[in-house]
Structures are given as C-alpha cells and as structure tokens.
Design a protein around this motif. Structure first.
Motif, PDB file in Angstrom:
ATOM      1  N   LEU A 370       0.825  -1.211   0.000  1.00  0.00           N
ATOM      2  CA  LEU A 370       0.000   0.000   0.000  1.00  0.00           C
ATOM      3  C   LEU A 370       0.854   1.254   0.000  1.00  0.00           C
ATOM      4  O   LEU A 370       0.534   2.243  -0.668  1.00  0.00           O
ATOM      5  N   CYS A 371       1.949   1.228   0.761  1.00  0.00           N
ATOM      6  CA  CYS A 371       2.863   2.371   0.784  1.00  0.00           C
ATOM      7  C   CYS A 371       3.380   2.690  -0.621  1.00  0.00           C
ATOM      8  O   CYS A 371       3.394   3.847  -1.050  1.00  0.00           O
ATOM      9  N   ILE A 372       3.793   1.646  -1.323  1.00  0.00           N
ATOM     10  CA  ILE A 372       4.385   1.831  -2.653  1.00  0.00           C
ATOM     11  C   ILE A 372       3.332   2.245  -3.669  1.00  0.00           C
ATOM     12  O   ILE A 372       3.490   3.246  -4.391  1.00  0.00           O
ATOM     13  N   VAL A 373       2.243   1.481  -3.724  1.00  0.00           N
ATOM     14  CA  VAL A 373       1.219   1.727  -4.739  1.00  0.00           C
ATOM     15  C   VAL A 373       0.536   3.077  -4.529  1.00  0.00           C
ATOM     16  O   VAL A 373       0.355   3.856  -5.478  1.00  0.00           O
ATOM     17  N   SER A 374       0.157   3.369  -3.279  1.00  0.00           N
ATOM     18  CA  SER A 374      -0.577   4.606  -3.018  1.00  0.00           C
ATOM     19  C   SER A 374       0.278   5.846  -3.236  1.00  0.00           C
ATOM     20  O   SER A 374      -0.233   6.896  -3.634  1.00  0.00           O
ATOM     21  N   TYR A 375       1.571   5.748  -2.986  1.00  0.00           N
ATOM     22  CA  TYR A 375       2.450   6.903  -3.191  1.00  0.00           C
ATOM     23  C   TYR A 375       2.374   7.381  -4.635  1.00  0.00           C
ATOM     24  O   TYR A 375       2.222   8.577  -4.912  1.00  0.00           O
ATOM     25  N   PHE A 376       2.463   6.432  -5.576  1.00  0.00           N
ATOM     26  CA  PHE A 376       2.407   6.798  -6.987  1.00  0.00           C
ATOM     27  C   PHE A 376       0.973   7.072  -7.446  1.00  0.00           C
ATOM     28  O   PHE A 376       0.743   7.939  -8.292  1.00  0.00           O
ATOM     29  N   ALA A 377       0.002   6.339  -6.895  1.00  0.00           N
ATOM     30  CA  ALA A 377      -1.387   6.521  -7.308  1.00  0.00           C
ATOM     31  C   ALA A 377      -1.921   7.885  -6.886  1.00  0.00           C
ATOM     32  O   ALA A 377      -2.631   8.547  -7.650  1.00  0.00           O
ATOM     33  N   VAL A 378      -1.584   8.321  -5.672  1.00  0.00           N
ATOM     34  CA  VAL A 378      -2.030   9.637  -5.206  1.00  0.00           C
ATOM     35  C   VAL A 378      -1.386  10.746  -6.037  1.00  0.00           C
ATOM     36  O   VAL A 378      -2.032  11.736  -6.376  1.00  0.00           O
ATOM     37  N   ALA A 379      -0.124  10.559  -6.376  1.00  0.00           N
ATOM     38  CA  ALA A 379       0.565  11.556  -7.199  1.00  0.00           C
ATOM     39  C   ALA A 379      -0.084  11.683  -8.575  1.00  0.00           C
ATOM     40  O   ALA A 379      -0.125  12.776  -9.157  1.00  0.00           O
ATOM     41  N   SER A 380      -0.608  10.579  -9.099  1.00  0.00           N
ATOM     42  CA  SER A 380      -1.189  10.578 -10.453  1.00  0.00           C
ATOM     43  C   SER A 380      -2.686  10.896 -10.460  1.00  0.00           C
ATOM     44  O   SER A 380      -3.163  11.623 -11.326  1.00  0.00           O
ATOM     45  N   PHE A 381      -3.439  10.347  -9.494  1.00  0.00           N
ATOM     46  CA  PHE A 381      -4.904  10.466  -9.529  1.00  0.00           C
ATOM     47  C   PHE A 381      -5.498  11.169  -8.316  1.00  0.00           C
ATOM     48  O   PHE A 381      -6.714  11.250  -8.192  1.00  0.00           O
ATOM     49  N   GLY A 382      -4.662  11.646  -7.415  1.00  0.00           N
ATOM     50  CA  GLY A 382      -5.161  12.353  -6.251  1.00  0.00           C
ATOM     51  C   GLY A 382      -5.897  11.434  -5.294  1.00  0.00           C
ATOM     52  O   GLY A 382      -5.483  10.305  -5.057  1.00  0.00           O
ATOM     53  N   VAL A 383      -7.022  11.917  -4.765  1.00  0.00           N
ATOM     54  CA  VAL A 383      -7.771  11.178  -3.761  1.00  0.00           C
ATOM     55  C   VAL A 383      -8.294   9.853  -4.315  1.00  0.00           C
ATOM     56  O   VAL A 383      -8.317   8.835  -3.616  1.00  0.00           O
ATOM     57  N   VAL A 384      -8.727   9.832  -5.573  1.00  0.00           N
ATOM     58  CA  VAL A 384      -9.238   8.605  -6.189  1.00  0.00           C
ATOM     59  C   VAL A 384      -8.152   7.529  -6.236  1.00  0.00           C
ATOM     60  O   VAL A 384      -8.423   6.340  -6.059  1.00  0.00           O
ATOM     61  N   GLY A 385      -6.927   7.933  -6.469  1.00  0.00           N
ATOM     62  CA  GLY A 385      -5.824   6.986  -6.491  1.00  0.00           C
ATOM     63  C   GLY A 385      -5.664   6.268  -5.162  1.00  0.00           C
ATOM     64  O   GLY A 385      -5.343   5.077  -5.124  1.00  0.00           O
ATOM     65  N   MET A 386      -5.913   6.969  -4.063  1.00  0.00           N
ATOM     66  CA  MET A 386      -5.840   6.331  -2.754  1.00  0.00           C
ATOM     67  C   MET A 386      -6.952   5.305  -2.590  1.00  0.00           C
ATOM     68  O   MET A 386      -6.748   4.219  -2.028  1.00  0.00           O
ATOM     69  N   GLY A 387      -8.141   5.622  -3.092  1.00  0.00           N
ATOM     70  CA  GLY A 387      -9.255   4.690  -3.025  1.00  0.00           C
ATOM     71  C   GLY A 387      -8.984   3.414  -3.801  1.00  0.00           C
ATOM     72  O   GLY A 387      -9.277   2.306  -3.328  1.00  0.00           O
ATOM     73  N   ILE A 388      -8.414   3.550  -4.990  1.00  0.00           N
ATOM     74  CA  ILE A 388      -8.067   2.385  -5.804  1.00  0.00           C
ATOM     75  C   ILE A 388      -7.022   1.538  -5.093  1.00  0.00           C
ATOM     76  O   ILE A 388      -7.107   0.299  -5.077  1.00  0.00           O
ATOM     77  N   SER A 389      -6.036   2.175  -4.506  1.00  0.00           N
ATOM     78  CA  SER A 389      -4.965   1.454  -3.814  1.00  0.00           C
ATOM     79  C   SER A 389      -5.501   0.654  -2.638  1.00  0.00           C
ATOM     80  O   SER A 389      -5.169  -0.528  -2.467  1.00  0.00           O
TER      81      SER A 389
END
Length: 413
Positions: A370-389
């Motif tokens: 989660l640390c790895i995936v969410s770091y890049f997902a939040v940078a790319s998709f913002g709040v939605v990226g955290m939800g996906i992660s």
C-alpha cells in the motif's frame, strides 16, 4: 451444523444476537457521531482531527500489548476458575503496558507539532481515551469468556448510546474542545460494570505465559498493521495533499468502511465457539458454507443499493459539497464488500484456530504494498488513487487469507 437453520439456531442459543445488536448500535452511534463532527466542525478542524485519530487508530490495537485478545482466546477454552486467574494476571500486566503505550502516543505528537497548531492537546485527550479503551475492553472481554454475552452487550450499548449523547451535547455547546472532552471520557462509562473478580484472583500466574504472550504480540502486531492499512491513506493524504483532501476522503470512506460491521459482529459472537472447534474440520467447513449462504446475498444487495443511491446518500448524510466523491465511494465499497466475503471471514478464522502469525505476515506485506502503490497513485490520480490502492489491498488480503486457511483445512484429518 450442516443446515442454515441449525447454524442460525446455534447463533441465537449462544446469545450471539445480543453481541450482533450491540455492534450494530455501536456502528450506528459511531456513524452518527461522525456526522455530528462533519456537520458541526469546520473542514480544517475536522481534517486535523482525522489525522490525529488515524495515528490513534494505529496505537489502539496495541492496547495492553494484546492482553484482551489473549483473554478472549485462552479464556474461552479455560475452565471457570482459570478464567478468573487469567483475567487477574492479564489485567495488571496489560495495564502496565498500556501506560507505556499512552506515553509513547503522546510523545508522537512532536512529529506534527510544527505543522498543525494545538495538536498536542488533541493527542493528550486521545491518550486519555486510549487508557479508557483498555479498561472497557478488558471488562467486556471478561463477560464474553464467562458466557454473559447479554451483559457484554449492555456494557457496549451504555458506552455507545450514552457516549453519543455526551458527544452530541458537548460538541454542540463547546464545539471542538467539547468533542475532545467527550470522546476522552466515554470509555470510562464501562467502569460501572467493573467487578472485583476481574482483577483479584489469587495465584493468577498462568503456566503457559510464553505461548500466550506470543499470541498476544502477534495479535497486536496484526491488528496494528491492519489499522495502519486504514490509517496510512489518511496520513499520506495529509502529507502529500492537505486537510481538505483528507476531509473529502474520510467522507467517501465512511459509509463503505462501516458496512463490514455486519460480518465482524457476527463472527465476534462466534469467536469462542470457533476457538473450541479449531481442530474440527467438518464444523469449520460447515461454518464457512452457511456463512456464505447469508452474506453473499447481503453483499450483492448492498452494492446494488449504493450504486443507484450513491449521490443521494452523500448528499443526505454529509451535504451537497461532498457529492462529487460518489465514484470514490463506489471504488471503496467494492473493496470492502469483497473483503466481507474473504478478508473478514478468513482473517477471523485464522486467529481462532491459532494461526495468527499468518495474519501478521500478510498484513505486513499488504502495508508495504500500500505504501508503494498509493504513493504513486495519489501523485497521479489524487484522492481517487488512494481509493483504488486501498480497495486493491483489501482484495489481495482476502485472497491470501483464503489460500492459507484452505491449506490449514487440508492438513486436518
């Protein structure tokens, strides 16, 4: 227990419905309390409070270094006299560890002091709550292992219903600091049910201390890692974005994250029974089958309902300002409903059969991912990226727990 009718009959006979209803009331009161805070507090104050409560959620599972979980499992399979001795031993040992935990938690506020004003005061009140949680949890666990699920439910209901009233009144009149005072004193309502037998038995030193504390430490580690999984999202958003992003995310996750209480309360009422039958393959297989007969239709119905009423639900509970988070809420709901059929089921079965270390290692790996995936997902998709992660991690954990529990079943004769 091959039939669904027998399965539900045993649940009622065990007074599981008292536990279930008490968890239902707890979730309703907790949900209403969250709405009160969202409605009465400004967005920035709610965001800062969410950050502190996320740190609090990480410390909470280490309450008493897992002493309450030790009492729940080993007390469930002990004779009556040993239950009293075990309760006394764990009460004092757990209290010592809890005092250390509270001190460490308050010191942790130094990491945030330069960024957020008055955050030390919030940590201090949460520390008081942390101590109260230890006491209330020990009291409630004692009633569960002695077969008094109805008394456990009464204690839980008093804390939640009485606590909600206190929270509502204090927050309405004194706003932010009223909320802090209220939430810090609520767990201490359980002291009305404190009994001398819980902590005064003589010769309370158990023989298998090493095994029990190993179980407790692994349980605490698993719980803290799991809670970190649901707190890391808020912590990262607080670092990578701002308190407004945290507030929007907390609103989107509030409904989906509360739905698994249906599973958690159901399985918690059966935990002592599952522990006693940890070597009974036929019982465990039958339990899983009947569980799915109940919860597959429930999960499907929940998802369909949310799909058609997602905008209405967000507007009704939180206001029109948060309706744009409907897609994020559905992403999170998918992860949580799948988790009800996998993560929550097998994640509770594994500790009940003594395989808590499996949960620990899977949870640790999930946290790293989660640390790895969410770091890049939040940078790319913002709040939605955290939800996906987060949703992805819930799916992964559920499949992993299912795999290892299946292996355990295959080894049983």
């Amino acid at each position: 227990m091959n039939s669904l009718k027998e399965f539900l009959s045993n649940f009622l006979k065990n007074k599981g419905h008292h536990v279930f209803l008490s968890f239902l009331i707890a979730k309703i009161c907790g949900f209403l309390g969250s709405i009160v805070i969202i409605r009465l507090l400004p967005e920035n104050e709610y965001g800062i409070l969410s950050i502190v409560m996320s740190v609090y959620a990480i410390f909470l599972p280490f309450s008493g270094l897992g002493s309450n979980q030790i009492l729940l499992r080993y007390g469930s399979i002990s004779q009556n006299e040993n239950k009293q001795r075990l309760s006394s031993y764990l009460f004092y040992k757990g209290l010592f560890y809890e005092i250390l935990l509270v001190l460490i938690f308050i010191v942790f506020s130094l990491f945030y002091e330069n960024k957020y004003d008055s955050i030390f005061i919030i940590f201090l009140f949460c520390g008081i709550r942390l101590m109260g949680f230890y006491l209330s949890n020990h009291i409630q666990t004692y009633y569960r292992i002695t077969g008094k699920n109805n008394v456990f439910a009464n204690v839980n209901n008093a804390i939640n219903i009485g606590g909600f009233i206190i929270l509502l009144v204090f927050t309405y009149f004194w706003k932010f600091y009223g909320y802090l005072i209220a939430m810090s004193i609520i767990p201490y309502l359980s002291l009305f049910w404190l009994k001398k037998a819980m902590f005064s038995a003589k010769n309370s030193q158990p023989v298998d201390k090493k095994e029990m504390w190993r179980f407790g430490i692994f349980t605490a580690a698993t719980s803290v890692i799991s809670e970190t999984l649901f707190s890391l999202d808020v912590i990262l958003l607080g670092i990578l974005m701002n308190e407004n992003a945290v507030a929007n995310y907390k609103v989107a996750i509030l409904l989906p994250s509360n739905i698994p209480f249906l599973v958690i309360s159901f399985m918690q009422s059966d935990y002592p029974l599952l522990s006693k039958n940890y070597r009974n393959k036929a019982f465990l297989v039958s339990y899983i089958r009947n569980y799915y007969k109940i919860f597959i239709p429930i999960c499907f119905g929940i998802f369909v309902f949310f799909y058609f009423f997602k905008d209405f639900l967000l507007t009704f509970f939180f206001g029109a300002n948060y309706v744009e988070n409907s897609n994020l809420m559905m992403i999170l709901l998918l992860g949580f409903t799948f988790g009800m059929l996998s993560r929550n089921l097998f994640g509770n079965l594994l500790p009940a059969v003594g395989k808590i270390e499996v949960n620990t290692w899977i949870s640790a790996l999930s946290l790293l991912l989660l640390c790895i995936v969410s770091y890049f997902a939040v940078a790319s998709f913002g709040v939605v990226g955290m939800g996906i992660s987060l949703a992805g991690m819930l799916v992964w954990e559920g499949l992993a727990y299912m795999f290892f529990f299946r292996n355990y079943l295959n080894k049983l004769s």
